[in-house]
Design a protein around this motif. Structure first.
Motif, PDB file in Angstrom:
ATOM      1  N   THR A 151       0.838  -1.194   0.000  1.00  0.00           N
ATOM      2  CA  THR A 151       0.000   0.000   0.000  1.00  0.00           C
ATOM      3  C   THR A 151       0.877   1.249   0.000  1.00  0.00           C
ATOM      4  N   PHE A 152       0.491   2.223  -0.826  1.00  0.00           N
ATOM      5  CA  PHE A 152       1.198   3.508  -0.815  1.00  0.00           C
ATOM      6  C   PHE A 152       0.263   4.589  -1.357  1.00  0.00           C
ATOM      7  N   THR A 153       0.592   5.846  -1.026  1.00  0.00           N
ATOM      8  CA  THR A 153      -0.193   6.993  -1.475  1.00  0.00           C
ATOM      9  C   THR A 153       0.690   7.907  -2.304  1.00  0.00           C
ATOM     10  N   THR A 154       0.217   8.264  -3.490  1.00  0.00           N
ATOM     11  CA  THR A 154       0.993   9.107  -4.395  1.00  0.00           C
ATOM     12  C   THR A 154       0.878  10.574  -4.001  1.00  0.00           C
ATOM     13  N   ILE A 155       1.690  11.388  -4.650  1.00  0.00           N
ATOM     14  CA  ILE A 155       1.748  12.813  -4.336  1.00  0.00           C
ATOM     15  C   ILE A 155       0.427  13.526  -4.624  1.00  0.00           C
ATOM     16  N   ASP A 156      -0.399  12.938  -5.523  1.00  0.00           N
ATOM     17  CA  ASP A 156      -1.706  13.544  -5.808  1.00  0.00           C
ATOM     18  C   ASP A 156      -2.838  12.822  -5.085  1.00  0.00           C
ATOM     19  N   ASP A 157      -2.503  12.199  -3.933  1.00  0.00           N
ATOM     20  CA  ASP A 157      -3.480  11.620  -3.004  1.00  0.00           C
ATOM     21  C   ASP A 157      -4.287  10.459  -3.580  1.00  0.00           C
ATOM     22  N   LEU A 158      -3.638   9.593  -4.340  1.00  0.00           N
ATOM     23  CA  LEU A 158      -4.251   8.338  -4.760  1.00  0.00           C
ATOM     24  C   LEU A 158      -3.596   7.214  -3.961  1.00  0.00           C
ATOM     25  N   THR A 159      -4.401   6.404  -3.293  1.00  0.00           N
ATOM     26  CA  THR A 159      -3.876   5.305  -2.490  1.00  0.00           C
ATOM     27  C   THR A 159      -4.046   3.997  -3.251  1.00  0.00           C
ATOM     28  N   TYR A 160      -2.931   3.309  -3.495  1.00  0.00           N
ATOM     29  CA  TYR A 160      -2.927   2.079  -4.277  1.00  0.00           C
ATOM     30  C   TYR A 160      -2.749   0.866  -3.369  1.00  0.00           C
ATOM     31  N   TYR A 161      -3.419  -0.230  -3.757  1.00  0.00           N
ATOM     32  CA  TYR A 161      -3.276  -1.516  -3.082  1.00  0.00           C
ATOM     33  C   TYR A 161      -2.852  -2.541  -4.131  1.00  0.00           C
ATOM     34  N   LEU A 162      -1.681  -3.153  -3.942  1.00  0.00           N
ATOM     35  CA  LEU A 162      -1.144  -4.103  -4.914  1.00  0.00           C
ATOM     36  C   LEU A 162      -0.957  -5.471  -4.277  1.00  0.00           C
ATOM     37  N   ASP A 163      -1.202  -6.497  -5.064  1.00  0.00           N
ATOM     38  CA  ASP A 163      -1.010  -7.872  -4.625  1.00  0.00           C
ATOM     39  C   ASP A 163       0.413  -8.300  -4.984  1.00  0.00           C
ATOM     40  N   ILE A 164       1.222  -8.598  -3.983  1.00  0.00           N
ATOM     41  CA  ILE A 164       2.617  -8.960  -4.235  1.00  0.00           C
ATOM     42  C   ILE A 164       2.720 -10.342  -4.872  1.00  0.00           C
ATOM     43  N   ALA A 165       1.713 -11.177  -4.683  1.00  0.00           N
ATOM     44  CA  ALA A 165       1.748 -12.513  -5.268  1.00  0.00           C
ATOM     45  C   ALA A 165       1.495 -12.490  -6.777  1.00  0.00           C
ATOM     46  N   THR A 166       0.713 -11.491  -7.238  1.00  0.00           N
ATOM     47  CA  THR A 166       0.369 -11.420  -8.668  1.00  0.00           C
ATOM     48  C   THR A 166       0.919 -10.187  -9.365  1.00  0.00           C
ATOM     49  N   GLY A 167       1.256  -9.148  -8.588  1.00  0.00           N
ATOM     50  CA  GLY A 167       1.737  -7.897  -9.168  1.00  0.00           C
ATOM     51  C   GLY A 167       0.632  -6.979  -9.641  1.00  0.00           C
ATOM     52  N   ASP A 168      -0.636  -7.340  -9.360  1.00  0.00           N
ATOM     53  CA  ASP A 168      -1.771  -6.558  -9.842  1.00  0.00           C
ATOM     54  C   ASP A 168      -2.177  -5.469  -8.857  1.00  0.00           C
ATOM     55  N   ILE A 169      -2.700  -4.368  -9.410  1.00  0.00           N
ATOM     56  CA  ILE A 169      -3.356  -3.342  -8.600  1.00  0.00           C
ATOM     57  C   ILE A 169      -4.806  -3.764  -8.440  1.00  0.00           C
ATOM     58  N   PHE A 170      -5.252  -4.015  -7.210  1.00  0.00           N
ATOM     59  CA  PHE A 170      -6.627  -4.485  -7.034  1.00  0.00           C
ATOM     60  C   PHE A 170      -7.542  -3.429  -6.414  1.00  0.00           C
ATOM     61  N   LYS A 171      -6.970  -2.276  -6.028  1.00  0.00           N
ATOM     62  CA  LYS A 171      -7.822  -1.233  -5.458  1.00  0.00           C
ATOM     63  C   LYS A 171      -7.101   0.107  -5.510  1.00  0.00           C
ATOM     64  N   VAL A 172      -7.858   1.161  -5.825  1.00  0.00           N
ATOM     65  CA  VAL A 172      -7.322   2.523  -5.815  1.00  0.00           C
ATOM     66  C   VAL A 172      -8.332   3.419  -5.103  1.00  0.00           C
ATOM     67  N   ASP A 173      -7.893   4.096  -4.071  1.00  0.00           N
ATOM     68  CA  ASP A 173      -8.749   5.017  -3.324  1.00  0.00           C
ATOM     69  C   ASP A 173      -8.363   6.450  -3.627  1.00  0.00           C
ATOM     70  N   LYS A 174      -9.363   7.267  -3.912  1.00  0.00           N
ATOM     71  CA  LYS A 174      -9.133   8.689  -4.095  1.00  0.00           C
ATOM     72  C   LYS A 174      -9.404   9.417  -2.795  1.00  0.00           C
ATOM     73  N   LYS A 175      -8.671  10.496  -2.581  1.00  0.00           N
ATOM     74  CA  LYS A 175      -8.867  11.287  -1.371  1.00  0.00           C
ATOM     75  C   LYS A 175     -10.255  11.910  -1.379  1.00  0.00           C
ATOM     76  N   LYS A 176     -10.975  11.755  -0.266  1.00  0.00           N
ATOM     77  CA  LYS A 176     -12.292  12.370  -0.145  1.00  0.00           C
ATOM     78  C   LYS A 176     -12.138  13.852   0.174  1.00  0.00           C
ATOM     79  N   ASP A 177     -12.810  14.665  -0.607  1.00  0.00           N
ATOM     80  CA  ASP A 177     -12.710  16.111  -0.407  1.00  0.00           C
ATOM     81  C   ASP A 177     -13.344  16.525   0.908  1.00  0.00           C
ATOM     82  N   SER A 178     -12.653  17.392   1.633  1.00  0.00           N
ATOM     83  CA  SER A 178     -13.197  17.959   2.863  1.00  0.00           C
ATOM     84  C   SER A 178     -14.100  19.134   2.522  1.00  0.00           C
TER      85      SER A 178
END
Length: 216
Positions: A151-178
């Motif tokens: 799991t990591f968050t990019t500089i433009d506030d996208l949070t990625y979830y990657l499966d290390i067993a397959t190398g796939d991105i299985f989820k991306v969360d966008k920052k919820k606006d306040s």
């Protein structure tokens, strides 16, 4: 004065040597939980910062029995740059100071997937051309591994979830606006509405005042 300058020069030279030594990668090992397998990494002896490393997975009970070797892995790599699956059969590698590549995914020693910075960061204007690889991550954040999930968050506030067993991105969360974010986005429209409303109010009041002006 000359002696002082000589001492300063020697001192600076020693500091540079220590700094260079700190930058050089070193050998390391990673064992599986049951210690049945061990991953070994050895940087290039000719050029540790630019050469190709010797790395592979071996049987824990027999250090000479190879399960796989890693192809074309850059020598400038450190233990903290690797994120292994639980069985050590695959891993993500985060290269140092790369202006294009964010992550590389290896399975059984072969490079299977490459995630470039432009694939992960939508707003590339945030990243300066002179910036190093590390700036694609959100300032103050780190890459986190939980079992086989990266799991990591990019500089433009996208949070990625990657499966290390397959190398796939299985989820991306966008920052919820306040509320403040929504307010900033709505600011231009509010200014237009208030400007038009103010003009209409002034026009109506001016029309209502005309009879009195005629009487005067």
């Amino acid at each position: 004065m000359k002696k002082l300058l000589s001492i300063c020069f020697i001192f600076m030279l020693i500091l540079q040597l220590f700094a260079a030594a700190d930058q050089n990668p070193a050998e390391f090992e990673v064992k599986s939980k049951d210690e049945s397998k061990v991953f070994r990494f050895k940087p290039s002896s000719n050029d540790p910062l630019k050469g190709t490393a010797t790395a592979g997975l071996y049987k824990g009970s027999n250090p000479t029995e190879v399960i796989y070797t890693v192809e074309n892995l850059r020598s400038r790599a450190y233990r903290e740059d690797f994120y292994f699956s639980e069985d050590l059969m695959s891993f993500f590698f985060v290269p140092k100071d790369d202006l294009e590549i964010a992550l590389e995914y290896y399975s059984r020693g072969k490079l299977e997937k490459t995630y470039e910075i432009k694939d992960l960061v939508n707003d590339l204007d945030i990243i300066s051309n002179s910036d190093s690889k590390s700036t694609w991550l959100k300032p103050g954040s780190k890459i986190v591994q939980t079992l086989n999930t990266l799991t990591f968050t990019t500089i433009d506030d996208l949070t990625y979830y990657l499966d290390i067993a397959t190398g796939d991105i299985f989820k991306v969360d966008k920052k919820k606006d306040s509320f403040f974010d929504y307010f900033l986005k709505a600011m231009p429209f509010l200014i237009i509405i208030l400007s038009v409303g103010g003009y209409l109010a002034f026009f109506i009041l001016k029309q209502q005042q005309k009879p009195f002006l005629y009487i005067l």
